[in-house]
Design a protein around this motif. Structure first.
Motif, PDB file in Angstrom:
ATOM      1  N   ASN A  58      -4.100  15.189   1.204  1.00 33.99           N
ATOM      2  CA  ASN A  58      -3.586  14.017   0.894  1.00 33.99           C
ATOM      3  C   ASN A  58      -2.075  14.022   0.922  1.00 33.99           C
ATOM      4  O   ASN A  58      -1.398  13.917  -0.207  1.00 33.99           O
ATOM      5  CB  ASN A  58      -4.142  13.459  -0.660  1.00 33.99           C
TER       6      ASN A  58
ATOM      7  N   GLN B  34       0.129   5.090   0.918  1.00 37.14           N
ATOM      8  CA  GLN B  34       0.809   3.919   1.518  1.00 37.14           C
ATOM      9  C   GLN B  34       0.633   2.890   0.555  1.00 37.14           C
ATOM     10  O   GLN B  34      -0.418   2.792  -0.119  1.00 37.14           O
ATOM     11  CB  GLN B  34      -0.225   3.560   2.916  1.00 37.14           C
ATOM     12  N   SER B  35       1.432   1.798   0.566  1.00 38.28           N
ATOM     13  CA  SER B  35       1.268   0.791  -0.487  1.00 38.28           C
ATOM     14  C   SER B  35       2.101  -0.542   0.205  1.00 38.28           C
ATOM     15  O   SER B  35       3.179  -0.070   0.772  1.00 38.28           O
ATOM     16  CB  SER B  35       1.684   1.264  -1.892  1.00 38.28           C
TER      17      SER B  35
ATOM     18  N   HIS C   5       5.508   3.798   3.402  1.00 37.77           N
ATOM     19  CA  HIS C   5       4.615   5.014   3.811  1.00 37.77           C
ATOM     20  C   HIS C   5       5.368   6.262   3.332  1.00 37.77           C
ATOM     21  O   HIS C   5       6.695   6.438   3.427  1.00 37.77           O
ATOM     22  CB  HIS C   5       4.399   5.165   5.369  1.00 37.77           C
TER      23      HIS C   5
ATOM     24  N   SER D 115      -2.881   5.169  -3.898  1.00 35.56           N
ATOM     25  CA  SER D 115      -2.141   4.990  -2.756  1.00 35.56           C
ATOM     26  C   SER D 115      -2.227   6.080  -1.824  1.00 35.56           C
ATOM     27  O   SER D 115      -1.968   5.989  -0.651  1.00 35.56           O
ATOM     28  CB  SER D 115      -0.676   5.186  -3.461  1.00 35.56           C
TER      29      SER D 115
ATOM     30  N   LYS E 102      -3.872   7.472   1.399  1.00 36.96           N
ATOM     31  CA  LYS E 102      -4.489   7.015   2.645  1.00 36.96           C
ATOM     32  C   LYS E 102      -4.731   8.019   3.678  1.00 36.96           C
ATOM     33  O   LYS E 102      -3.764   8.733   3.902  1.00 36.96           O
ATOM     34  CB  LYS E 102      -3.558   5.885   3.096  1.00 36.96           C
TER      35      LYS E 102
ATOM     36  N   SER F  66      -4.830   8.435   6.556  1.00 38.76           N
ATOM     37  CA  SER F  66      -4.429   7.658   7.885  1.00 38.76           C
ATOM     38  C   SER F  66      -2.964   8.190   8.365  1.00 38.76           C
ATOM     39  O   SER F  66      -2.648   8.582   7.148  1.00 38.76           O
ATOM     40  CB  SER F  66      -4.636   6.257   8.159  1.00 38.76           C
TER      41      SER F  66
END
Lengths: 576, 89
Positions: free
Chosen positions: A283, A287-288, A405, A422, A424, A426
């Motif tokens: 992790n 992203q938010s 990011h 938060s 992500k 990706s």
């Protein structure tokens, strides 16, 4: 007799031989390297692997009938009378004695599964193509590379350097002995791309190597790429450079300096292949959307007493402006720091449980986006960062929302991670895998079981014939499609550097080991690219991708389908 | 010193580096356009080898050189080089 030095199968065979004599060897002769003495004038002997000191001299044991096949190395092969085991085990320079085993005469699984032998046919071998390897070095004494390493630039040695950088030493021929690959990563990567071996051979076994042993500073990696392409140009040969390395200190959109240099250097007959990364299970990315007039919090965990520097690398559109603050595990906070466009944009804050430095400059000139960089240190220099949950606090005082990011970095890599909503899975392909022109490679699992040099069986918990879970996901931060393709990356059998010391579980025999990673998938495609360059020396990155994409496929989906974990899928070379 | 040409990470390490004599910093230099002889001459004064036509150059610089080069109008940005790693799971 030092019984603890004998591998279990040898120990039982020896004891059986002592109690039952020759019949005990006959029954084992099909499985182990036992040579019975029945009907022969010589005593019963056994073929073994010797784990020993690298420079161990076995001359003194010659009268005992010991024949060692290599003069140096940490693992050597030998044959000896069973009666000599006692003396051999008592030698301080000998650490382990393991019986040899008969293996099935077959190629390893990765090449046939991707139909490489059919594609190569009788003519494609990589001959005439330069395989560039920028990595931890290469074991120049390994027979898989015999006579095919043209030059090595060892950036870690003292020397006059090369035109691309006035540091390190350039080696050729007799000076190869000056460089070593004690890590073993580069030797394994090099073997996958082009090693020559009847069982575990690589993809392009007649390509020539130009190797850069790097210190992994990304500026020096860039110098290494330029060096390889310059050498290839002087030889009037096409080249493919393998980069099984990476980091997350960049913008994740291909605009970083190393990616720009790759895009400039790549072209007709000059290809760069990059590993996607191995953070699929980590992790490291949060992203938010930070709406206008809102604030967001991102939690991240610093392990206790083990990280001396933790960093956050944040990016958001240049059209927005955010203020950032950090809260320590003790609850102490820094002030919100806005974007600073006059004078130094850096401010340092001393909290009771750590030091925090925040840089919030104006937009980056290369992509127009805002980048903030936060470094967290211990209470004093060298002291570990306080362990526990830290908080990144982001405030948007404007009316325009911003997609933010953030990636974690630390001095070890992958130890500081985000927690909470938060996170992500990706946008985890960093530089140089993010370079637009690079062929970026994800890892696919073709093998999950193997037998090590001690005869012990091992298995790993990856799904066979599926994308490997650790393979980093795309797309890039700007939405660009990455990775490009998937290739075998677990578990891959290839060259073992005799200068490295992996645990026995990874060692297959005196010359080969297994390993996993997108690091292993990348040279698979680099080797395949070498075959394509042999067929068409003017092929450029666009041309290589145009060939690979339609011949790749995500299982169960139509050809041409893209997925941020798979790219265009796993390569099938049948009709390439 | 034109701080706006330095990326966030270079801005972060620079203050500490200026307090330690003899410290050098590995950077990427990005130019506004391909460089020619006048720019090459300036780079040489800072001990940098580069090729005519380059737009991204690697260099090991002192904090003073970073300050001087950031003020050159033909230099677009200076970025801190970072450590990569061989990728292993």
């Amino acid at each position: 007799m030092k019984y603890e030095k004998l591998a279990s199968p040898l120990l039982t065979a020896y004891e059986d031989f002592r109690s039952s004599g020759e019949p005990a060897l006959r029954m084992r002769s099909r499985a182990m390297g036992m040579i019975s003495a029945e009907g022969r004038p010589r005593p019963a002997r056994v073929v073994v692997f010797l784990h020993c000191d690298e420079e161990k001299d076995f001359t003194a044991l010659t009268p005992q009938g010991l024949q060692v096949n290599q003069r140096r190395g940490r693992i050597r092969t030998a044959i000896l009378p069973l009666e000599s085991l006692d003396a051999l085990s008592e030698d301080d320079g000998v650490h382990r004695i393991v019986p040899a085993r008969y293996l099935k005469p077959r190629m390893d699984v990765a090449l046939p599964k991707m139909h490489i032998p059919e594609f190569r046919g009788m003519s494609l071998t990589g001959q005439g193509v330069i395989l560039g390897v920028v990595d931890t070095g290469i074991d120049t004494s390994h027979p898989a590379f015999a006579g095919r390493i043209l030059k090595i630039w060892d950036q870690t040695l003292s020397g006059a350097g090369v035109p691309e950088g006035g540091y390190g030493a350039e080696l050729a021929g007799s000076t190869f002995a000056m460089t070593r690959d004690t890590h073993g990563h580069g030797t394994h990567v090099g073997g996958i791309a082009g090693g020559s071996d009847p069982k575990y051979g690589g993809i392009a076994p007649r390509a020539d190597y130009v190797v850069v042993k790097t210190d992994f500073m990304n500026a020096h990696i860039a110098d290494g790429i330029r060096y390889i392409f310059r050498v290839a140009r002087e030889l009037n040969r096409p080249a493919v450079v393998n980069l099984s390395l990476g980091g997350h200190g960049d913008a994740h959109d291909g605009t970083d300096s190393l990616s720009q240099i790759i895009d400039q250097e790549a072209g007709a007959g000059r290809i760069v292949c990059c590993a996607a990364g191995n953070e699929g299970n980590d992790n490291i990315h949060a992203q938010s959307i930070v709406g206008g007039g809102h604030m967001r919090r991102m939690r991240f965990l610093v392990p206790d007493m083990s990280v001396t520097l933790a960093a956050l690398n944040g990016w958001y559109p240049g059209s927005a402006t955010l203020e950032v603050s950090v809260r320590s595990p003790g609850g102490f906070v820094t002030p919100y720091q806005p974007v600073i466009t006059f004078g130094s944009p850096v401010r340092s804050y001393t909290l009771p449980d750590g030091g925090v430095t925040i840089a919030t400059p104006g937009p980056d000139p290369d992509n127009g986006d805002h980048n903030f960089w936060i470094e967290i240190k211990g209470e004093t220099d060298g002291h570990p960062v306080a362990g526990g949950i830290w908080l990144l606090r982001v405030r948007n005082n404007t009316t325009q929302g911003a997609e933010l990011h953030v990636w974690t970095l630390d001095d070890e890599g992958g130890r500081v991670v985000f927690t909470g909503t938060s996170v992500k899975d990706s946008v985890k392909i960093g530089s140089p895998g993010s370079a637009s022109s690079a062929i970026t490679v994800a890892a696919y699992t073709t093998k999950v079981e193997w037998t090590d040099v001690n005869g012990a069986d091992h298995s790993v918990g990856f799904e066979l014939d599926d994308i490997t879970d650790f393979s980093s996901e795309g797309p890039l931060r700007n939405g660009a499609r990455k990775p490009d393709v998937a290739a075998p990356g677990a578990m891959i059998a290839s060259t073992l550097s005799t200068q490295s010391a992996p645990t026995a579980a990874w060692i297959l025999d005196v010359r080969n080991r297994v390993n996993a990673g997108t690091s292993m998938a990348c040279p698979f495609i680099a080797g395949l690219t070498a075959l394509l360059l042999q067929r068409d020396p003017k092929l450029d990155p666009t041309g290589v991708k145009a060939l690979l994409s339609p011949h790749s496929r995500i299982p169960g989906k139509a050809s041409g389908s893209f997925h941020p974990k798979w790219g265009f899928g796993v390569i099938d070379a049948t009709n390439l | 010193m034109d701080y706006t040409k330095l990326d966030a990470s270079l801005n972060t390490v620079l203050p500490g580096s200026r307090q330690k004599p003899g410290v050098t910093i590995q950077v990427f230099i990005h130019t506004v356009s391909p460089i020619d002889q006048p720019e090459l001459a300036i780079l040489r004064r800072h001990g940098i080898r580069a090729e005519r036509g380059a737009t991204v150059i690697t260099a090991l610089l002192t904090p003073d050189s970073i300050a001087d080069l950031s003020d050159q109008p033909w230099i677009r940005s200076l970025k801190l080089a970072k450590q990569s790693r061989p990728l292993k799971p």
